[in-house]
Scaffold this motif. Sequence first.
Motif, PDB file in Angstrom:
ATOM      1  N   GLN A   6      -6.405  24.902  30.959  1.00 22.35           N
ATOM      2  CA  GLN A   6      -6.396  24.396  29.525  1.00 22.35           C
ATOM      3  C   GLN A   6      -4.971  23.869  29.461  1.00 22.35           C
ATOM      4  OE1 GLN A   6      -9.080  25.614  27.262  1.00 22.35           O
ATOM      5  NE2 GLN A   6      -8.356  24.031  25.720  1.00 22.35           N
ATOM      6  N   VAL A   7      -5.188  22.454  29.116  1.00 26.14           N
ATOM      7  CA  VAL A   7      -3.965  21.668  28.474  1.00 26.14           C
ATOM      8  C   VAL A   7      -4.684  21.261  27.047  1.00 26.14           C
ATOM      9  CG1 VAL A   7      -2.699  19.606  28.998  1.00 26.14           C
ATOM     10  CG2 VAL A   7      -3.449  20.928  30.921  1.00 26.14           C
ATOM     11  N   SER A   8      -4.049  21.867  26.358  1.00 26.39           N
ATOM     12  CA  SER A   8      -4.579  21.395  24.903  1.00 26.39           C
ATOM     13  C   SER A   8      -4.681  19.945  24.356  1.00 26.39           C
ATOM     14  CB  SER A   8      -3.412  22.222  23.953  1.00 26.39           C
ATOM     15  OG  SER A   8      -4.225  22.201  22.546  1.00 26.39           O
ATOM     16  N   TYR A  10      -7.726  20.073  25.798  1.00 24.35           N
ATOM     17  CA  TYR A  10      -8.803  19.722  27.075  1.00 24.35           C
ATOM     18  C   TYR A  10      -8.728  21.049  27.678  1.00 24.35           C
ATOM     19  CZ  TYR A  10      -7.396  14.964  25.825  1.00 24.35           C
ATOM     20  OH  TYR A  10      -7.231  13.889  24.917  1.00 24.35           O
ATOM     21  N   SER A  11     -10.037  21.350  28.324  1.00 27.30           N
ATOM     22  CA  SER A  11     -10.484  22.416  29.020  1.00 27.30           C
ATOM     23  C   SER A  11     -11.059  21.777  30.437  1.00 27.30           C
ATOM     24  CB  SER A  11     -11.710  22.928  28.474  1.00 27.30           C
ATOM     25  OG  SER A  11     -11.201  23.903  27.167  1.00 27.30           O
TER      26      SER A  11
END
Length: 59
Positions: A6-8, A10-11
């Motif tokens: 997870q890269v906030s 975005y999953s």
Amino acid sequence: MPTVFQVSPYSFIFFSSDRGEAAQIHVKRDRQLTKFCLNPVFIDKNRDLKEHELSQIRL
């Protein structure tokens, strides 16, 4: 659909039903989804993510 990371906000996920297809990762934000093929890297399908978001994700 397991989340790889997870890269906030975005999953990065994969679908187990993608068997038999080339290696790929799906990127999801809210109800928007993009499918990247991984070898070589290219966008296979995009559903509503904006171009500037795609540019950020590709980095």
